[in-house]
Design an enzyme around this catalytic site. Structure first.
Site, PDB file in Angstrom:
ATOM      1  N   LEU A  95       1.108  -1.432  -0.390  1.00  0.00           N
ATOM      2  CA  LEU A  95      -0.111   0.027  -0.263  1.00  0.00           C
ATOM      3  C   LEU A  95       0.573   1.373   0.123  1.00  0.00           C
ATOM      4  O   LEU A  95       1.904   1.582   0.848  1.00  0.00           O
ATOM      5  CB  LEU A  95      -0.737   0.043   1.218  1.00  0.00           C
ATOM      6  CG  LEU A  95      -1.777  -0.836   1.626  1.00  0.00           C
ATOM      7  CD1 LEU A  95      -2.629  -0.359   2.760  1.00  0.00           C
ATOM      8  CD2 LEU A  95      -3.276  -1.121   1.027  1.00  0.00           C
ATOM      9  N   HIS A  96       0.859   2.498  -0.466  1.00  0.00           N
ATOM     10  CA  HIS A  96       1.343   2.973  -0.686  1.00  0.00           C
ATOM     11  C   HIS A  96       0.629   4.535  -1.323  1.00  0.00           C
ATOM     12  O   HIS A  96       0.889   6.115  -1.690  1.00  0.00           O
ATOM     13  CB  HIS A  96       2.658   3.285  -0.694  1.00  0.00           C
ATOM     14  CG  HIS A  96       2.910   3.682  -2.637  1.00  0.00           C
ATOM     15  ND1 HIS A  96       2.355   2.382  -3.722  1.00  0.00           N
ATOM     16  CD2 HIS A  96       2.445   4.047  -3.894  1.00  0.00           C
ATOM     17  CE1 HIS A  96       3.175   2.119  -4.378  1.00  0.00           C
ATOM     18  NE2 HIS A  96       3.435   3.890  -4.908  1.00  0.00           N
ATOM     19  N   ARG A  97      -0.443   4.499  -2.296  1.00  0.00           N
ATOM     20  CA  ARG A  97      -1.160   5.801  -3.098  1.00  0.00           C
ATOM     21  C   ARG A  97      -1.246   6.400  -1.439  1.00  0.00           C
ATOM     22  O   ARG A  97      -2.345   5.917  -0.716  1.00  0.00           O
ATOM     23  CB  ARG A  97      -2.434   5.221  -3.577  1.00  0.00           C
ATOM     24  CG  ARG A  97      -2.088   4.386  -3.854  1.00  0.00           C
ATOM     25  CD  ARG A  97      -2.156   5.201  -5.637  1.00  0.00           C
ATOM     26  NE  ARG A  97      -1.085   4.348  -6.298  1.00  0.00           N
ATOM     27  CZ  ARG A  97      -0.031   4.424  -7.555  1.00  0.00           C
ATOM     28  NH1 ARG A  97       0.524   5.976  -7.159  1.00  0.00           N
ATOM     29  NH2 ARG A  97       0.935   3.012  -8.326  1.00  0.00           N
ATOM     30  N   PRO A  98      -1.494   7.818  -2.098  1.00  0.00           N
ATOM     31  CA  PRO A  98      -1.933   8.801  -0.912  1.00  0.00           C
ATOM     32  C   PRO A  98      -3.511   8.567  -0.386  1.00  0.00           C
ATOM     33  O   PRO A  98      -3.595   8.739   0.788  1.00  0.00           O
ATOM     34  CB  PRO A  98      -1.580  10.387  -1.609  1.00  0.00           C
ATOM     35  CG  PRO A  98      -0.841   9.956  -2.580  1.00  0.00           C
ATOM     36  CD  PRO A  98      -0.845   8.251  -2.961  1.00  0.00           C
TER      37      PRO A  98
ATOM     38  N   ASP B  74      -2.272  -1.390  -3.969  1.00  0.00           N
ATOM     39  CA  ASP B  74      -3.089  -0.221  -4.981  1.00  0.00           C
ATOM     40  C   ASP B  74      -1.224  -0.071  -5.409  1.00  0.00           C
ATOM     41  O   ASP B  74      -1.921   1.192  -6.136  1.00  0.00           O
ATOM     42  CB  ASP B  74      -2.956   0.619  -3.745  1.00  0.00           C
ATOM     43  CG  ASP B  74      -1.713   1.253  -2.970  1.00  0.00           C
ATOM     44  OD1 ASP B  74      -1.344   1.083  -2.804  1.00  0.00           O
ATOM     45  OD2 ASP B  74      -2.265   1.998  -1.923  1.00  0.00           O
TER      46      ASP B  74
END
Ligand code: UD1
Ligand code: UDP
Length: 369
Positions: free
Chosen positions: A208-211, A285
């Site tokens: 996971l890393h999407r703002p 993501d």
């Protein structure tokens, strides 16, 4: 007619850029009398796990220039990169800038090259999520408008570009450089035995890393709630952005209580690929991971509301599930509990030869200019 020696500047900044540029550098090296390649690292990603380790795994050459930009707000980052890269491009006077993907380093360096009348090749052009709140979407649209050669991964991307008025003769359907790297390193990744060494069996892999997910406390809590209710073990190599946000939101203790979650630092490329190919299912993501799971034949649940890579859904193993608990549970029970095999078709030209195709086109185009 004798061909001239082409000076080509290749740009990297963030982790996925390294994975995409690697085959392009190998392809350029095959033409030592025709191409002099340079590598610039903006330093957008800078920690060992996000950059140095990937350089080692992919045997990437030391950058000719390192801008050491580091973390900051997106516009600060873009501005700093522009100031630093202008000086280098003015000195080098290259024939071409190659940019990959959709990160801030991609847009910042393209803007400078464009202002200096240096030709630009954008690799992975035309991807569109049609979500203008996504930071990468503006980077994609603007980079494509500035580019002279637009290399696409699939027909959807080409159609998007045509609809935006990009002339057909600038668009080249060539396939996927991230898959070039995957196919080159698949065997080496198998030999890593990462999953075995970690004692993992029948696990799910999470990134996971999407703002839109990790910068929002409600969504982050919602995700942890969903994950905590799943029974299989979940392996989570955690992105630095996510690590930072979990700490800011004071959610570290909540995570420690979730017994099925096992957190790892960001993994090197080979270790991550090993974890990906051996996972029963991937939750993510990430953009690139949707493509890699398609080729690996591993089911992928994308925790977003849309994708800029629709071919991974129509031909591949990808399902867009948002944060919909029911969809996630149903798909996990289909693929994990019932062990249903996935059927994926390899998208056309995702064959490990994309970088060679791109460099051949570039040599031809620049020598005919
Ligand atoms: C960036 C890209 C995103 C890409 C992702 C790949 C943009 C707009 N975003 O997102 O498209 O999918 O990289 O991973 O370009 N940090 C570290 N160490 C690092 C790098 C970052 O600790 O090596 C931390 C810093 O606190 C930084 C934060 O992560 O502020 C975010 O980094 P940044 O490069 O701004 O964006 P990403 O979320 O990594
Ligand atoms: N990756 C990696 N280590 C990790 C997680 C991902 O090497 O811990 C690789 C992954 O195999 C893929 C790329 O990084 O090749 C995807 O990058 P990321 O998810 O950071 O960015 P995105 O593709 O979303 O832009």
């Amino acid at each position: 007619m004798k061909s001239k020696l082409l000076k080509i500047v290749n740009i990297v900044g963030a982790r996925p850029n390294l994975i995409k540029i690697a085959p392009l550098l190998i392809a350029q090296k095959k033409y030592p009398t025709l191409i002099k390649p340079y590598l610039i690292h903006t330093g957008q990603h800078y920690t060992y796990e996000m950059s140095g380790k990937i350089f080692i795994d992919l045997d990437l050459p030391r950058p000719d220039f390192h801008l050491n930009i580091g973390a900051g707000t997106p516009l600060w980052q873009i501005a700093q990169i522009m100031i630093a890269v202008e000086k280098i491009l003015l000195k080098l006077k290259p024939d071409l800038l190659i940019v990959v993907g959709d990160v801030n380093s991609t847009l910042a360096t393209s803007l400078v090259a464009s202002k200096l009348h240096i030709k630009i090749a954008h690799v992975e052009a035309g991807l569109r999520s049609f979500n203008c709140l996504m930071p990468e979407e503006l980077n994609r649209v603007l980079t494509d408008q500035l580019s002279d050669f637009l290399f696409t991964t699939d027909v959807y991307a080409g159609d998007n570009l045509l609809k935006e008025g990009i002339p057909k003769n600038k668009i080249f359907l060539v396939g996927n450089v991230m898959i070039d790297t995957l196919l080159r390193y698949k065997k080496a990744a198998q030999r890593q035995k990462t999953a075995v060494k970690l004692g993992l069996q029948d696990y799910l892999l999470l990134t996971l890393h999407r703002p839109e997910n990790v910068d929002n406390i409600c969504k982050m809590k919602n995700i942890l709630n969903i994950l905590g209710r799943l029974t299989p073990p979940i392996i989570w190599p955690i992105h630095p952005r996510t690590q930072k946000m979990l700490k800011n939101f004071k959610l570290t203790k909540t995570i420690q209580k979730l017994n099925n979650l096992r957190l790892l630092p960001p993994q090197g490329y080979l270790d991550f690929l090993n974890l990906e190919m051996n996972a029963k299912l991937v939750l993510t993501d990430s953009g690139g991971i949707q493509e890699e799971t398609t080729i690996l034949g591993v089911p992928c649940l994308t925790l977003r509301d849309e994708t800029e890579r629709p071919i991974t859904v129509t031909a591949g193993t990808n399902h867009i599930v948002s944060l919909d608990k029911t969809k996630i549970h149903n798909l996990i029970s289909k693929y994990y509990d019932s062990r249903k095999k996935v059927i994926a078709k390899r998208p056309p030209l995702w064959d490990g030869k994309t970088a060679d195709r791109i460099i051949k086109i570039i040599i031809r185009q620049l020598n005919n200019a």
